[in-house]
Scaffold this motif. Structure first.
Motif, PDB file in Angstrom:
ATOM      1  N   PHE A   1      41.723 -46.992  92.194  1.00 34.00           N
ATOM      2  CA  PHE A   1      41.520 -45.550  92.035  1.00 34.00           C
ATOM      3  C   PHE A   1      40.106 -45.185  91.587  1.00 34.00           C
ATOM      4  N   HIS A   2      39.477 -46.043  90.801  1.00 30.91           N
ATOM      5  CA  HIS A   2      38.162 -45.707  90.259  1.00 30.91           C
ATOM      6  C   HIS A   2      37.215 -46.898  90.333  1.00 30.91           C
ATOM      7  N   PRO A   3      36.902 -47.381  91.541  1.00 28.22           N
ATOM      8  CA  PRO A   3      35.994 -48.543  91.642  1.00 28.22           C
ATOM      9  C   PRO A   3      34.614 -48.257  91.081  1.00 28.22           C
ATOM     10  N   GLU A   4      34.229 -46.983  91.052  1.00 27.45           N
ATOM     11  CA  GLU A   4      32.898 -46.638  90.563  1.00 27.45           C
ATOM     12  C   GLU A   4      32.744 -46.861  89.056  1.00 27.45           C
ATOM     13  N   LEU A   5      33.867 -47.024  88.351  1.00 20.51           N
ATOM     14  CA  LEU A   5      33.813 -47.223  86.901  1.00 20.51           C
ATOM     15  C   LEU A   5      33.657 -48.683  86.508  1.00 20.51           C
ATOM     16  N   LEU A   6      33.807 -49.578  87.482  1.00 14.33           N
ATOM     17  CA  LEU A   6      33.813 -51.003  87.178  1.00 14.33           C
ATOM     18  C   LEU A   6      32.487 -51.647  87.564  1.00 14.33           C
ATOM     19  N   THR A   7      32.143 -52.674  86.819  1.00 16.94           N
ATOM     20  CA  THR A   7      30.911 -53.396  87.077  1.00 16.94           C
ATOM     21  C   THR A   7      31.211 -54.839  87.465  1.00 16.94           C
ATOM     22  N   GLN A   8      30.213 -55.476  88.054  1.00 18.56           N
ATOM     23  CA  GLN A   8      30.369 -56.889  88.374  1.00 18.56           C
ATOM     24  C   GLN A   8      30.592 -57.694  87.099  1.00 18.56           C
ATOM     25  N   GLU A   9      29.897 -57.328  86.041  1.00 21.52           N
ATOM     26  CA  GLU A   9      30.029 -58.064  84.786  1.00 21.52           C
ATOM     27  C   GLU A   9      31.430 -57.938  84.210  1.00 21.52           C
ATOM     28  N   LEU A  10      32.016 -56.744  84.307  1.00 24.90           N
ATOM     29  CA  LEU A  10      33.375 -56.565  83.802  1.00 24.90           C
ATOM     30  C   LEU A  10      34.361 -57.335  84.671  1.00 24.90           C
ATOM     31  N   ARG A  11      34.134 -57.326  85.979  1.00 26.32           N
ATOM     32  CA  ARG A  11      34.998 -58.125  86.847  1.00 26.32           C
ATOM     33  C   ARG A  11      34.944 -59.603  86.465  1.00 26.32           C
ATOM     34  N   SER A  12      33.733 -60.083  86.163  1.00 23.01           N
ATOM     35  CA  SER A  12      33.601 -61.500  85.813  1.00 23.01           C
ATOM     36  C   SER A  12      34.367 -61.815  84.536  1.00 23.01           C
ATOM     37  N   GLU A  13      34.380 -60.896  83.592  1.00 24.68           N
ATOM     38  CA  GLU A  13      35.127 -61.128  82.358  1.00 24.68           C
ATOM     39  C   GLU A  13      36.624 -61.229  82.635  1.00 24.68           C
ATOM     40  N   VAL A  14      37.133 -60.349  83.489  1.00 24.59           N
ATOM     41  CA  VAL A  14      38.554 -60.392  83.842  1.00 24.59           C
ATOM     42  C   VAL A  14      38.883 -61.716  84.516  1.00 24.59           C
ATOM     43  N   ARG A  15      38.079 -62.092  85.522  1.00 22.36           N
ATOM     44  CA  ARG A  15      38.364 -63.314  86.259  1.00 22.36           C
ATOM     45  C   ARG A  15      38.232 -64.557  85.373  1.00 22.36           C
ATOM     46  N   CYS A  16      37.218 -64.566  84.504  1.00 20.88           N
ATOM     47  CA  CYS A  16      37.049 -65.720  83.616  1.00 20.88           C
ATOM     48  C   CYS A  16      38.188 -65.801  82.604  1.00 20.88           C
ATOM     49  N   PHE A  17      38.661 -64.658  82.125  1.00 21.34           N
ATOM     50  CA  PHE A  17      39.784 -64.674  81.176  1.00 21.34           C
ATOM     51  C   PHE A  17      41.026 -65.271  81.830  1.00 21.34           C
TER      52      PHE A  17
END
Length: 581
Positions: free
Chosen positions: A435-451
């Motif tokens: 719904f809101h891809p513009e609110l997410l960053t590559q860095e935040l994605r990396s944190e989710v995936r690494c977690f």
């Protein structure tokens, strides 16, 4: 006539809500009384008695909660309820004679889907002798059973479930919905399959696309629902070309009706997944698929009667991950005939698929399932209908299960179980991305995936340690086994503390990414964010897996900000995200 329906309501209980609509259409008054834990018995009893129903129906679906509902029945009678007390659901129906024999508080048990049965009950009291689909206490006190006519074929004839309120994620209301009932396979461990078989008639039935769209259109335009959680036991059809045609028609009809800005969650078998059908579901903005892997060993799959192969499992995960959605799975890696070789195959499977949230457990035996029959035939079943038990035949696998079950109890089954929390973090990220891809960053994605990966790696390390311990242990040395259990429990619990805190911080960042963009919510005074430090105030938006290749995308670090939020209890999250049995 007044009818009280009592059952779990941590999310929309579609079974009860369908029954409310059916009762109201028949001219009755029906109210759902949520009953989510045993401590609520006194308050629920008071509410029911204040309502003054002639019928009280208990939704006894889960074996694990069977005794709680029996205590609820007793409490109702002790409070002075003199009306007809009935029950239904998988657990009650599959154990109907024992339930009526052991608990005189119950008058009857419904044997199939409840919409027609509850209306026929209300129209036929006090004499049930001519009502099909009920096990009941007759006038002379004996237990009688009227066979079911079979579950209804025409699902389109049912009224839509009664809805009053909606949960939401990131301001997007979510609704549960069914496009079909039953399943076209017969897994050995599945109480759902056993229940549908016991009810007679067609085991798998589907709603028409027009009927599904009509419900979704009403929810979308009238109630603002944007997230649809399909609770079908298997969202797919047994024939892939027919499934593709069905989903294509669903997509095109929804778009025609203006139902476009949505996200959907589904459950699937590995042998249902192919790129063509996932392309259509991607158009429908699928963001979550719970994949029924169950076992990575070919022999284990056969023992569980899964009728799928490891090649199909690998293919399904590869395809789903290519679409960059939330993919979670469960492993029933412990079953009566499991060997240490099978366990090792499942461990290597975890290693290969470390990117996807997962859980693991033992295949449990429920009444009337193939697994229960096998355990009886093998003479290794124990316990009773409130909870059957067994020992795995291979002593080393039994020891492995004993150590792992004790060590991972909190991580797998606690109210704040880390494995389901791991799923929740990925679920939340993927929903926000839809719904809101513009609110997410590559860095935040990396944190989710690494977690996700690091939680899985910690589990894999601990299970590998148990493997080594079991190889060196004598299964008959109970003192050594208990020592291994205690040591591994401490290791798993200690490792989970930091992982849990880290996941909480990620969820807080996801929440802030959304709330700070909402014009009606005042922005909190906070310290300078990590994004502004790293990106100079201009965060790089994350728009999909393809954007990882962009030259300006530079995922970095592991910085967190914000306070911890209240975690979603395991029981609530599990009921939102999975099918129970």
């Amino acid at each position: 006539m007044k009818v009280a329906l009592i059952g779990a309501e941590l999310e929309e209980n579609l079974g009860l809500r369908y029954m409310v609509s059916s009762l109201e259409r028949a001219g009755h008054q029906a109210v759902i009384f949520p009953f989510n834990e045993e401590g609520e018995i006194p308050s629920v009893v008071r509410q029911v008695m204040a309502f003054g129903p002639e019928i009280a129906g208990l939704s006894m679906v889960f074996t694990g909660r069977g005794r709680e509902f029996c205590r609820m029945a007793k409490a109702l009678r002790e409070a002075g309820f003199t009306g007809h007390l009935t029950s239904g659901g998988h657990f009650a129906a599959l154990n109907c004679r024992q339930l009526l024999a052991d608990f005189p508080e119950f008058d009857s048990v419904a044997l199939g889907e409840g919409e027609e049965l509850i209306c026929e009950l209300a129209a036929s009291l006090p004499d049930l002798s001519g009502v099909a689909g009920f096990c009941y206490r007759s006038k002379d006190g004996t237990i009688a059973l009227n066979p079911s006519r079979g579950n209804p074929e025409n699902l389109d004839a049912l009224p839509f479930p009664k809805r009053d309120t909606f949960h939401d994620y990131f301001g997007k209301p979510i609704a549960s919905i069914l496009s079909s009932r039953g399943c076209w396979r017969s897994c050995a461990f599945c109480s759902i399959d056993a229940w549908y078989r016991s009810g007679g008639g067609a085991k798998f039935r589907v709603r028409s696309i027009g009927n599904i769209v009509a419900e979704m259109k009403e929810l979308y335009h009238r109630h603002g629902v944007r997230v649809f959680n399909f609770q079908d036991d298997n969202f797919f059809l047994p024939d892939p070309p027919k499934a593709l045609a069905r989903f294509t028609e669903l997509r095109d009809t929804l778009w025609k009706e203006g139902v476009t800005d949505i996200a959907i969650a589904v459950k699937a078998r590995p042998d249902s997944i192919n790129r063509e059908v996932m392309t259509v579901l991607d158009d429908l903005r699928v963001f979550r698929v719970f994949l029924g892997v169950e076992n990575a060993s070919e022999e284990g799959l056969r023992n569980l009667n899964r009728k799928s192969s490891r090649e199909e499992i690998e293919s399904a995960l590869r395809i789903l991950n290519d679409f960059d959605i939330h993919v979670a799975y469960n492993l029933l890696m412990f079953e009566p005939d499991a060997t240490m070789d099978h366990i090792l195959i499942n461990l290597r499977f975890m290693e290969r698929h470390i990117d996807n949230p997962f859980n693991f457990c033992r295949a449990e035996a429920y009444a009337a399932t193939g697994l229960e029959k096998k355990l009886r035939d093998d003479g290794i079943i124990s316990g009773d209908y409130f909870g059957f038990d067994y020992r795995i035949k291979d002593p080393r696998v039994e020891t492995f299960h004993k150590v792992a079950n004790y060590a991972f109890f909190d991580r797998n089954f606690n109210d704040y179980g880390l494995h389901y929390f791991n799923m929740e973090v990925d679920f939340s990220f993927q929903l926000l991305r839809r719904f809101h891809p513009e609110l997410l960053t590559q860095e935040l994605r990396s944190e989710v995936r690494c977690f996700i990966k690091e939680t899985n790696l910690d589990t894999y390390r601990c299970l590998s340690r148990i493997w080594d311990l079991v190889q060196a242990l004598d299964p008959a040395d109970q003192e050594a086994v208990r020592g291994a259990m205690r040591g591994m429990r401490q290791r798993v619990d200690d490792g989970g503390i930091g992982l849990r805190a880290r996941g909480e911080r990620i969820l807080e960042r996801l929440r802030r990414a959304w709330t700070e963009k909402q014009p009606e919510v005042p922005r909190e005074e906070t310290a300078e964010s990590l994004e502004s430090v790293i990106f100079g105030g201009g965060a790089v938006p994350y728009t999909g897996i393809e954007s990882l290749a962009r030259p300006d995308a530079d995922p970095v670090g592991l910085g967190f900000f914000g306070s911890l939020r209240t975690p979603v209890p395991y029981a609530e999250f599990k009921r939102r995200m999975e099918a129970g049995g």
